[in-house]
Design an enzyme around this catalytic site. Structure first.
Site, PDB file in Angstrom:
ATOM      1  N   SER A  87       0.781  -1.239   0.000  1.00 27.95           N
ATOM      2  CA  SER A  87       0.000   0.000   0.000  1.00 27.95           C
ATOM      3  C   SER A  87       0.819   1.299   0.000  1.00 27.95           C
ATOM      4  O   SER A  87       0.230   2.372  -0.060  1.00 27.95           O
ATOM      5  CB  SER A  87      -0.942   0.009   1.211  1.00 27.95           C
ATOM      6  OG  SER A  87      -0.185   0.068   2.412  1.00 27.95           O
ATOM      7  N   THR A 128      -8.546   2.502  -4.664  1.00 28.52           N
ATOM      8  CA  THR A 128      -8.051   3.791  -4.178  1.00 28.52           C
ATOM      9  C   THR A 128      -8.342   4.908  -5.174  1.00 28.52           C
ATOM     10  O   THR A 128      -8.419   4.662  -6.387  1.00 28.52           O
ATOM     11  CB  THR A 128      -6.524   3.706  -3.946  1.00 28.52           C
ATOM     12  OG1 THR A 128      -6.008   5.014  -3.729  1.00 28.52           O
ATOM     13  CG2 THR A 128      -5.781   3.109  -5.129  1.00 28.52           C
ATOM     14  N   ASP A 129      -8.433   6.132  -4.671  1.00 31.80           N
ATOM     15  CA  ASP A 129      -8.618   7.279  -5.582  1.00 31.80           C
ATOM     16  C   ASP A 129      -7.384   7.513  -6.456  1.00 31.80           C
ATOM     17  O   ASP A 129      -7.461   8.217  -7.466  1.00 31.80           O
ATOM     18  CB  ASP A 129      -8.976   8.557  -4.796  1.00 31.80           C
ATOM     19  CG  ASP A 129      -7.904   9.027  -3.825  1.00 31.80           C
ATOM     20  OD1 ASP A 129      -6.887   8.318  -3.644  1.00 31.80           O
ATOM     21  OD2 ASP A 129      -8.072  10.123  -3.244  1.00 31.80           O
ATOM     22  N   GLU A 130      -6.246   6.903  -6.066  1.00 39.19           N
ATOM     23  CA  GLU A 130      -5.019   7.137  -6.850  1.00 39.19           C
ATOM     24  C   GLU A 130      -5.107   6.591  -8.269  1.00 39.19           C
ATOM     25  O   GLU A 130      -4.315   6.973  -9.134  1.00 39.19           O
ATOM     26  CB  GLU A 130      -3.799   6.527  -6.148  1.00 39.19           C
ATOM     27  CG  GLU A 130      -3.473   7.213  -4.860  1.00 39.19           C
ATOM     28  CD  GLU A 130      -2.019   7.076  -4.445  1.00 39.19           C
ATOM     29  OE1 GLU A 130      -1.171   6.741  -5.283  1.00 39.19           O
ATOM     30  OE2 GLU A 130      -1.743   7.317  -3.271  1.00 39.19           O
ATOM     31  N   TYR A 154       2.467   1.972  -7.582  1.00 34.83           N
ATOM     32  CA  TYR A 154       1.404   1.459  -6.696  1.00 34.83           C
ATOM     33  C   TYR A 154       0.040   1.642  -7.352  1.00 34.83           C
ATOM     34  O   TYR A 154      -0.760   0.697  -7.455  1.00 34.83           O
ATOM     35  CB  TYR A 154       1.459   2.193  -5.342  1.00 34.83           C
ATOM     36  CG  TYR A 154       0.153   2.144  -4.564  1.00 34.83           C
ATOM     37  CD1 TYR A 154      -0.264   0.966  -3.934  1.00 34.83           C
ATOM     38  CD2 TYR A 154      -0.671   3.277  -4.459  1.00 34.83           C
ATOM     39  CE1 TYR A 154      -1.475   0.916  -3.231  1.00 34.83           C
ATOM     40  CE2 TYR A 154      -1.869   3.232  -3.764  1.00 34.83           C
ATOM     41  CZ  TYR A 154      -2.264   2.056  -3.149  1.00 34.83           C
ATOM     42  OH  TYR A 154      -3.460   2.017  -2.459  1.00 34.83           O
ATOM     43  N   LYS A 158      -2.909  -1.068  -8.613  1.00 35.38           N
ATOM     44  CA  LYS A 158      -4.299  -1.040  -8.128  1.00 35.38           C
ATOM     45  C   LYS A 158      -5.257  -0.891  -9.320  1.00 35.38           C
ATOM     46  O   LYS A 158      -6.307  -1.537  -9.360  1.00 35.38           O
ATOM     47  CB  LYS A 158      -4.500   0.115  -7.133  1.00 35.38           C
ATOM     48  CG  LYS A 158      -3.766  -0.033  -5.814  1.00 35.38           C
ATOM     49  CD  LYS A 158      -4.214  -1.223  -4.976  1.00 35.38           C
ATOM     50  CE  LYS A 158      -5.576  -1.075  -4.382  1.00 35.38           C
ATOM     51  NZ  LYS A 158      -5.904  -2.151  -3.410  1.00 35.38           N
ATOM     52  N   ASN A 184      -6.698   7.762   4.132  1.00 39.60           N
ATOM     53  CA  ASN A 184      -7.233   7.456   5.462  1.00 39.60           C
ATOM     54  C   ASN A 184      -6.264   7.886   6.553  1.00 39.60           C
ATOM     55  O   ASN A 184      -5.048   7.846   6.365  1.00 39.60           O
ATOM     56  CB  ASN A 184      -7.426   5.948   5.618  1.00 39.60           C
ATOM     57  CG  ASN A 184      -8.599   5.382   4.842  1.00 39.60           C
ATOM     58  OD1 ASN A 184      -9.271   4.483   5.327  1.00 39.60           O
ATOM     59  ND2 ASN A 184      -8.864   5.891   3.645  1.00 39.60           N
ATOM     60  N   HIS A 285       5.412  12.781  -8.158  1.00 40.53           N
ATOM     61  CA  HIS A 285       4.492  13.105  -7.046  1.00 40.53           C
ATOM     62  C   HIS A 285       3.159  13.682  -7.551  1.00 40.53           C
ATOM     63  O   HIS A 285       3.134  14.752  -8.163  1.00 40.53           O
ATOM     64  CB  HIS A 285       5.188  14.118  -6.145  1.00 40.53           C
ATOM     65  CG  HIS A 285       4.629  14.187  -4.768  1.00 40.53           C
ATOM     66  ND1 HIS A 285       5.279  14.843  -3.753  1.00 40.53           N
ATOM     67  CD2 HIS A 285       3.487  13.695  -4.219  1.00 40.53           C
ATOM     68  CE1 HIS A 285       4.574  14.753  -2.647  1.00 40.53           C
ATOM     69  NE2 HIS A 285       3.466  14.060  -2.909  1.00 40.53           N
TER      70      HIS A 285
END
Ligand code: NAD
Ligand code: DAU
Length: 346
Positions: A87, A128-130, A154, A158, A184, A285
């Site tokens: 994660s 995930t929102d990513e 990552y 996902k 979170n 980033h």
């Protein structure tokens, strides 16, 4: 009404340990099986105080297909809440291999096992929102229809797992939904992530490492609001408000820059001597994540309940009061990670 038998993957991790507890509070669940490999981020301590007779722990990997198939049949599992994953974005930038193996390969195993049982086993796939990528300052928040555009290893693994889930819904008719949540925070988060790292460093008086200018924005949600959303999404699948293949977003309606987060933590700790240190930026980033919660509100009657100032105060107090947990977590592996990740900076 028939009681539910649940399998939670990754239940000894941060979010999984909250989900297991919340499922046990509900009378709808007669059995909650936590399957966890106990990697560096999964700790038995996270569930050590659970004494409910409906709870069971199994030390195993989601990649072990035969074991998973036998377990699901033997325990007559009705639903899998799939949280097990690698994660941490920074670790995925260092080495992608475990991310591909667990996040993609592990999800593949779960999907194949569901298919091979030939029974209806619901799957709530925790994403995930990513996977939506990065927003500009004035862009509208992500909706469930936003394009999938992951920008770090990552997030890419996902997103791949989300695509696998959708392909099994379409091809084999499995009953799966996908949840995508924002960042979170709360008790029991592994202190490699921003908030617990800053709390621990702040308590110790150590430097507070901020990547780049610290103006990146995340939408912070308390972990209990997230797990209530996961359970509401499962209820939605069972009662027909959601259909297989549906995606549901959760966010805290709480966008903050990293600098705002760290300043708030230091203010609340009170007497910290720690100072912010700007260090080299994370590669690739993402600048901003933000979530549009409308679907979760309209379809599931869910909304985030925990107000940031209260949630962060409770979280800081939890870390202050749980030294035993911290000492068990900051093992050799944790120290290795911190010295490797921040070696050029401190
Ligand atoms: P975490 O790293 O704290 O926990 C992951 C858990 O998975 C650990 O207990 C670990 O031991 C277990 N695990 C890893 N590989 C495994 C394997 N092969 N078999 C069985 N168990 C294995 O992560 P978290 O923050 O609790 O995240 C849980 C899920 O929620 C992940 O899927 C993550 O992508 C997703 N998510 C996290 C956040 C967040 O802010 N933390 C936000 C949105 C979505
Ligand atoms: O958005 C959901 C995602 O949130 C989850 O899918 C991930 O599993 C979870 O780790 C989290 O990812 P982030 O990369 O956003 O979280 P992290 O806590 O690692 O970093 C939050 C922000 O703080 C990010 O902009 C990077 C920055 N940061 C982080 C660390 C660890 C720093 O500035 N310094 C640091 O030392």
């Amino acid at each position: 009404m028939k009681k539910i038998r649940a399998l939670v993957t990754g239940g000894c991790g941060f979010i999984g340990s909250h989900l297991v507890r919340q499922l046990l509070i509900s009378n709808n669940f007669e059995f909650v099986l936590n399957l966890d490999l106990l990697t560096y981020s999964g700790h038995p301590e996270n569930c050590a105080d659970i004494s409910d007779s409906r709870y069971c722990f199994k030390h195993a990997s989601i990649n072990d297909k035969q074991n998973l198939l036998e377990l699901i049949k033997k325990e007559k599992v009705d639903v899998i809440f799939h949280l097990a994953a690698e994660s941490h974005v920074d670790r995925s930038i260092n080495s992608i291999e475990p991310f591909v193996r667990t996040n993609i390969g592990g999800t593949q195993t779960i999907l194949e096992v569901i298919k091979e049982t030939g029974c209806r086993i619901d799957l709530v796939h925790i994403s995930t929102d990513e996977v939506y990528g990065s927003l500009g300052k004035n862009d509208a928040p992500f909706t469930e229809k936003s394009p999938i555009s992951p920008r770090n290893p990552y997030a890419a693994t996902k997103a791949a797992s989300d695509h696998l889930v959708q392909s099994f819904v379409n091809t084999y008719g499995i009953s799966a939904i996908i949840t995508r949540c924002s960042n979170n925070y709360g008790p029991r988060q592994f202190p490699e992530k921003l908030i617990p790292l800053m709390i621990l460093n702040g308590i110790k008086g150590d430097p507070l490492p901020i990547y780049g200018d610290g103006l990146q924005i995340r939408d912070w949600i308390h972990v209990e609001d997230h797990v209530n959303g996961i359970i509401a999404a499962y209820d939605g699948l069972r009662n027909g408000n959601l259909s297989p293949g549906d995606v549901i977003n959760f966010g805290g309606e709480n966008e903050k820059t990293n600098l705002e987060i760290v300043n708030e933590i230091i203010k609340q700790i009170g007497n910290s001597t720690s100072e912010i240190k700007h260090i080299k930026d994370r590669l690739g980033h993402d600048r901003r994540y933000a979530i549009n919660n409308k679907k979760a509100k309209d379809v599931l009657n869910w909304s985030p309940k925990i107000i940031w100032v209260n949630g962060i105060e409770e979280t800081i107090n939890w870390y202050k009061n749980n030294e035993k947990w911290i000492n068990s977590i900051i093992s050799g592996e944790y120290r290795n990670w911190i010295s490797k990740q921040y070696k050029d900076d401190f």
